[in-house]
Design a protein around this motif. Structure first.
Motif, PDB file in Angstrom:
ATOM      1  N   GLY A 166     -32.572 -27.676  37.063  1.00 40.41           N
ATOM      2  CA  GLY A 166     -32.204 -28.902  36.374  1.00 40.41           C
ATOM      3  C   GLY A 166     -31.215 -28.591  35.272  1.00 40.41           C
ATOM      4  N   PRO A 167     -30.905 -29.548  34.387  1.00 40.41           N
ATOM      5  CA  PRO A 167     -29.909 -29.314  33.330  1.00 40.41           C
ATOM      6  C   PRO A 167     -30.215 -28.120  32.433  1.00 40.41           C
ATOM      7  CG  PRO A 167     -30.353 -31.654  33.535  1.00 40.41           C
ATOM      8  CD  PRO A 167     -31.350 -30.958  34.419  1.00 40.41           C
ATOM      9  N   VAL A 168     -31.497 -27.856  32.160  1.00 36.47           N
ATOM     10  CA  VAL A 168     -31.845 -26.726  31.292  1.00 36.47           C
ATOM     11  C   VAL A 168     -31.562 -25.403  31.996  1.00 36.47           C
ATOM     12  CG1 VAL A 168     -33.712 -25.582  30.049  1.00 36.47           C
ATOM     13  CG2 VAL A 168     -33.541 -28.080  30.018  1.00 36.47           C
ATOM     14  N   GLY A 169     -32.041 -25.263  33.233  1.00 34.51           N
ATOM     15  CA  GLY A 169     -31.758 -24.049  33.988  1.00 34.51           C
ATOM     16  C   GLY A 169     -30.278 -23.867  34.233  1.00 34.51           C
ATOM     17  N   GLN A 170     -29.565 -24.943  34.514  1.00 41.92           N
ATOM     18  CA  GLN A 170     -28.125 -24.868  34.718  1.00 41.92           C
ATOM     19  C   GLN A 170     -27.422 -24.372  33.455  1.00 41.92           C
ATOM     20  OE1 GLN A 170     -27.618 -29.030  35.994  1.00 41.92           O
ATOM     21  NE2 GLN A 170     -26.664 -28.252  37.865  1.00 41.92           N
ATOM     22  N   THR A 171     -27.790 -24.945  32.310  1.00 42.46           N
ATOM     23  CA  THR A 171     -27.133 -24.565  31.055  1.00 42.46           C
ATOM     24  C   THR A 171     -27.357 -23.088  30.755  1.00 42.46           C
ATOM     25  OG1 THR A 171     -27.371 -26.806  30.165  1.00 42.46           O
ATOM     26  CG2 THR A 171     -27.003 -25.030  28.584  1.00 42.46           C
ATOM     27  N   LEU A 172     -28.594 -22.618  30.886  1.00 45.68           N
ATOM     28  CA  LEU A 172     -28.875 -21.211  30.609  1.00 45.68           C
ATOM     29  C   LEU A 172     -28.146 -20.304  31.584  1.00 45.68           C
ATOM     30  CD1 LEU A 172     -30.322 -19.063  28.986  1.00 45.68           C
ATOM     31  CD2 LEU A 172     -32.321 -19.381  30.460  1.00 45.68           C
ATOM     32  N   ALA A 173     -28.127 -20.669  32.865  1.00 47.06           N
ATOM     33  CA  ALA A 173     -27.425 -19.856  33.854  1.00 47.06           C
ATOM     34  C   ALA A 173     -25.943 -19.760  33.526  1.00 47.06           C
ATOM     35  CB  ALA A 173     -27.624 -20.443  35.252  1.00 47.06           C
ATOM     36  N   ALA A 174     -25.346 -20.881  33.128  1.00 50.92           N
ATOM     37  CA  ALA A 174     -23.922 -20.879  32.792  1.00 50.92           C
ATOM     38  C   ALA A 174     -23.645 -20.049  31.549  1.00 50.92           C
ATOM     39  CB  ALA A 174     -23.442 -22.317  32.597  1.00 50.92           C
ATOM     40  N   GLU A 185     -14.856 -32.930  30.966  1.00 50.50           N
ATOM     41  CA  GLU A 185     -15.465 -33.552  32.141  1.00 50.50           C
ATOM     42  C   GLU A 185     -16.666 -34.402  31.735  1.00 50.50           C
ATOM     43  OE1 GLU A 185     -16.451 -34.669  36.027  1.00 50.50           O
ATOM     44  OE2 GLU A 185     -14.591 -34.008  35.071  1.00 50.50           O
ATOM     45  N   VAL A 186     -17.463 -33.916  30.799  1.00 47.48           N
ATOM     46  CA  VAL A 186     -18.627 -34.679  30.354  1.00 47.48           C
ATOM     47  C   VAL A 186     -18.181 -35.957  29.644  1.00 47.48           C
ATOM     48  CG1 VAL A 186     -20.647 -34.659  28.844  1.00 47.48           C
ATOM     49  CG2 VAL A 186     -20.125 -32.655  30.239  1.00 47.48           C
ATOM     50  N   ARG A 187     -17.129 -35.885  28.857  1.00 50.90           N
ATOM     51  CA  ARG A 187     -16.616 -37.098  28.203  1.00 50.90           C
ATOM     52  C   ARG A 187     -16.169 -38.130  29.241  1.00 50.90           C
ATOM     53  NH1 ARG A 187     -12.344 -35.650  23.580  1.00 50.90           N
ATOM     54  NH2 ARG A 187     -12.625 -37.865  23.103  1.00 50.90           N
ATOM     55  N   GLU A 240     -24.304 -37.003  37.728  1.00 56.69           N
ATOM     56  CA  GLU A 240     -22.916 -36.684  37.370  1.00 56.69           C
ATOM     57  C   GLU A 240     -22.865 -35.544  36.354  1.00 56.69           C
ATOM     58  OE1 GLU A 240     -20.903 -41.092  38.076  1.00 56.69           O
ATOM     59  OE2 GLU A 240     -21.446 -40.474  36.045  1.00 56.69           O
ATOM     60  N   LEU A 241     -23.799 -35.537  35.394  1.00 53.97           N
ATOM     61  CA  LEU A 241     -23.842 -34.431  34.440  1.00 53.97           C
ATOM     62  C   LEU A 241     -24.178 -33.122  35.159  1.00 53.97           C
ATOM     63  CD1 LEU A 241     -23.831 -33.347  31.519  1.00 53.97           C
ATOM     64  CD2 LEU A 241     -26.281 -33.854  31.438  1.00 53.97           C
ATOM     65  N   GLU A 242     -25.115 -33.172  36.098  1.00 51.91           N
ATOM     66  CA  GLU A 242     -25.471 -31.956  36.820  1.00 51.91           C
ATOM     67  C   GLU A 242     -24.315 -31.446  37.669  1.00 51.91           C
ATOM     68  OE1 GLU A 242     -29.232 -31.592  38.678  1.00 51.91           O
ATOM     69  OE2 GLU A 242     -30.278 -32.843  37.208  1.00 51.91           O
ATOM     70  N   ASP A 243     -23.446 -32.343  38.145  1.00 54.39           N
ATOM     71  CA  ASP A 243     -22.235 -31.898  38.848  1.00 54.39           C
ATOM     72  C   ASP A 243     -21.377 -31.040  37.930  1.00 54.39           C
ATOM     73  OD1 ASP A 243     -22.891 -33.175  41.206  1.00 54.39           O
ATOM     74  OD2 ASP A 243     -21.633 -34.930  40.827  1.00 54.39           O
ATOM     75  N   VAL A 288     -21.678 -23.284  36.372  1.00 56.69           N
ATOM     76  CA  VAL A 288     -22.473 -22.186  36.937  1.00 56.69           C
ATOM     77  C   VAL A 288     -21.707 -21.508  38.066  1.00 56.69           C
ATOM     78  CG1 VAL A 288     -24.575 -21.621  38.199  1.00 56.69           C
ATOM     79  CG2 VAL A 288     -24.673 -23.219  36.279  1.00 56.69           C
ATOM     80  N   ARG A 289     -21.139 -22.304  38.970  1.00 60.00           N
ATOM     81  CA  ARG A 289     -20.421 -21.737  40.116  1.00 60.00           C
ATOM     82  C   ARG A 289     -19.176 -20.968  39.688  1.00 60.00           C
ATOM     83  NH1 ARG A 289     -24.111 -22.238  44.312  1.00 60.00           N
ATOM     84  NH2 ARG A 289     -25.088 -24.296  44.161  1.00 60.00           N
ATOM     85  N   GLY A 290     -18.669 -21.279  38.497  1.00 56.78           N
ATOM     86  CA  GLY A 290     -17.510 -20.562  38.004  1.00 56.78           C
ATOM     87  C   GLY A 290     -17.830 -19.181  37.458  1.00 56.78           C
ATOM     88  N   ALA A 291     -19.109 -18.846  37.342  1.00 59.88           N
ATOM     89  CA  ALA A 291     -19.525 -17.521  36.849  1.00 59.88           C
ATOM     90  C   ALA A 291     -19.852 -16.641  38.054  1.00 59.88           C
ATOM     91  CB  ALA A 291     -20.733 -17.652  35.930  1.00 59.88           C
ATOM     92  N   SER A 292     -19.089 -15.601  38.253  1.00 58.12           N
ATOM     93  CA  SER A 292     -19.224 -14.773  39.461  1.00 58.12           C
ATOM     94  C   SER A 292     -20.527 -13.995  39.513  1.00 58.12           C
ATOM     95  CB  SER A 292     -18.043 -13.797  39.558  1.00 58.12           C
ATOM     96  OG  SER A 292     -18.026 -12.926  38.438  1.00 58.12           O
ATOM     97  N   THR A 293     -21.217 -13.856  38.373  1.00 54.52           N
ATOM     98  CA  THR A 293     -22.442 -13.059  38.341  1.00 54.52           C
ATOM     99  C   THR A 293     -23.704 -13.901  38.521  1.00 54.52           C
ATOM    100  OG1 THR A 293     -22.519 -13.249  35.928  1.00 54.52           O
ATOM    101  CG2 THR A 293     -21.390 -11.323  36.851  1.00 54.52           C
ATOM    102  N   VAL A 294     -23.545 -15.183  38.822  1.00 54.94           N
ATOM    103  CA  VAL A 294     -24.700 -16.070  38.989  1.00 54.94           C
ATOM    104  C   VAL A 294     -24.853 -16.454  40.455  1.00 54.94           C
ATOM    105  CG1 VAL A 294     -25.769 -18.251  38.326  1.00 54.94           C
ATOM    106  CG2 VAL A 294     -24.412 -16.972  36.653  1.00 54.94           C
TER     107      VAL A 294
END
Length: 516
Positions: A27-35, A78-80, A122-125, A131-137
């Motif tokens: 979810g948003p929390v796991g996504q944020t930490l992963a990023a 993007e969020v704005r 939309e926020l999770e997108d 996250v997908r932009g980080a090659s180590t995740v």
């Protein structure tokens, strides 16, 4: 919880681990930490039990502090685009008349609008793209946790398909019914609030008349307390408290939902995209850390939605864990630094829960006499309450002005002539802002911490670093200080009233962070 026998460095070779950090829940929390961890170059594996992302909304509000986290991930623009500033919070009488109006247009310290509404998919997108932009995740769907065992300095996790994952740390961001919390045997405390509410999200049909409802409206109707508000540009939300005699299975039926929505919208004008009964609770875990396992978001705390701070509090968890784990994983800090996580986050979370419960007791009143009294109290109030922004509980220098409180993000004019928010100019990490030029001792202390843990420092007013406006300088001067040391999660570690105190401030940071 102190772990004196925890090894300072891992005894397992890095290539024997599947990840530095395993995050359970996307979810948003796991996504944020992963990023955040991925942006720092750490190997992160995310396991989500669902076969895909959750495509219906849940949360609908975040504040300026969270937008600053999104800024740090490079997704603020993007969020704005998908979020809408929430300007007003209104208390309404049973007929819809305004009892009290609380503006949300105050000057927020983070350099963004004070509040935002959004549509969660939309926020999770946007977060998923970071996250997908980080090659180590690596993100794995359909990967359900069934067992978790901790070694001296690592965690072994077994998945439902028989797969085994080994990581230095595991973070449970897997919701209120957290499997991680359950497997670790972490107790929780119930702070006493409980209520069942029907939540309905509606998307107006093309060409439907504009809806005249507030950004956020709490209807103080003792017959059926309810809420209405804008979720984003194209979505609206209503919430109705279940009262005595209501059957939850009947409440979610379309005919009952549209009956409740009739004063505002009908099925010809709108499409109900979600209708479900939630049980609002107030729960907090006794600890957010059990050895090499940490909890974040609803796995660690659940609160009523009346402040809109549930998801925001979880993202604050991620922001704090992000920098703490970074320092530990790089070897800059001893693992005992993670003892500060619960001490820092839990007291603030409890403050948010208790304030949410306080507002909830006003909203949820079903006794007609007491409800009328509370409406009159709100109507007769002559002063607006200040924004509710409690400090963190630890990880700062006690007794100093501003310490533990949210820091200002100034706008800086760079040598290239651009005006930008300071985080975009300076990057992420601990930051020392000063109004005075350093002496030799201060310069040496700053240089040492630059090498040890990437400290950034800036003298505001010096050549090439001019402040646009006076938000930072006024904030410091009003507090009687000339320098402020800000944590990567934007909370103040400490301050100095004169140049002679800066070296001591930096020395206390080293001790507090267990730097090696």
């Amino acid at each position: 919880m102190k772990l004196a026998d925890e090894p300072r460095t891992s005894t397992i070779p890095p290539d024997a681990l599947d990840a530095d950090v395993l995050i359970i829940g996307y979810g948003p929390v796991g996504q944020t930490l992963a990023a955040l961890l991925g942006a720092s170059g750490h190997r992160v594996l995310v396991c989500e039990r669902r076969v895909g992302r959750y495509e219906t909304p849940r949360a609908g509000h975040f504040d300026h502090e969270i937008m600053r986290v999104f800024q740090s991930l490079g997704i603020a623009d993007e969020v704005r685009r998908i979020a809408e500033p929430a300007r007003v919070y209104e208390f309404l009488d049973p007929d819809g008349g305004v009892i009290s109006r609380l503006p949300r247009e105050w000057s927020a310290p983070s350099g963004w609008d004070a509040s935002y509404h959004f549509y969660q998919p939309e926020l999770e997108d946007a977060l998923d793209a970071a996250v997908r932009g980080a090659s180590t995740v690596d993100v794995r769907f359909g990967a359900e946790l069934v067992d978790l065992r901790q070694g001296a300095d690592h965690v072994v996790v077994t998945l439902a398909d028989g797969g085994v994952v080994t990581a230095r740390y595991v973070v449970g961001a897997d919701g209120a019914n957290s499997a991680v919390r359950t497997l670790c045997g972490i107790p929780t405390k119930d702070l006493g609030f409980r209520g069942d509410w029907l939540v309905v999200d509606v998307r107006p049909r093309p060409g439907a008349p504009a809806l005249d409802i507030p950004d956020t409206g709490q209807v103080l109707d003792p017959a059926r307390p309810n809420h209405m508000g804008r979720v984003a540009q194209r979505y609206f939300r209503w919430e109705f408290m279940l009262v005595e005699g209501d059957d939850p299975t009947e409440m979610v039926k379309p005919e009952r939902v549209w009956e409740l929505l009739r004063p505002w919208i009908g099925p010809q004008e709108g499409e109900a995209i979600r209708q479900t009964v939630y049980q609002f609770r107030s729960i907090v875990a006794d600890t957010f850390r059990h050895r090499s396992v940490l909890l974040a978001g609803d796995a660690a705390h659940v609160m009523p939605p009346f402040l809109g701070q549930g998801m925001s509090s979880g993202i604050r968890d991620a922001a704090t864990l992000g920098w703490m784990l970074d320092l530990v994983l790089t070897g800059a800090a001893d693992p005992k630094l993670l003892d500060l996580y619960t001490l820092s986050r839990r007291p603030q979370v409890i403050d948010y829960i208790e304030e949410s419960v306080r507002v909830g007791t006003v909203v949820c009143e079903t006794d007609p006499v007491r409800a009328a009294q509370r409406r009159e109290e709100l109507r007769s109030a002559t002063e607006l309450p200040p924004p509710f922004e409690p400090p963190v509980g630890a990880g700062f220098r006690d007794g100093q002005p501003l310490a533990g409180h949210l820091a200002v993000q100034p706008f800086l004019r760079t040598s290239g002539g651009k005006t930008e928010r300071s985080d975009d100019v300076l990057g992420r990490g601990f930051t020392l802002f000063s109004l005075v030029e350093p002496d030799a001792a201060t310069t040496a202390a700053v240089s040492e911490l630059e090498r040890a843990m990437g400290l950034r420092s800036v003298v505001v007013g010096a050549e090439g670093v001019q402040e646009e406006g006076e938000a930072l300088s006024d904030w410091l001067k009003e507090s009687g200080v000339v320098a402020v040391l800000v944590r990567p999660d934007f909370y103040v570690f400490g301050t100095a009233t004169g140049l002679c105190e800066v070296v001591g401030l930096l020395a206390s940071l080293r001790a507090s962070l267990s730097l090696v």
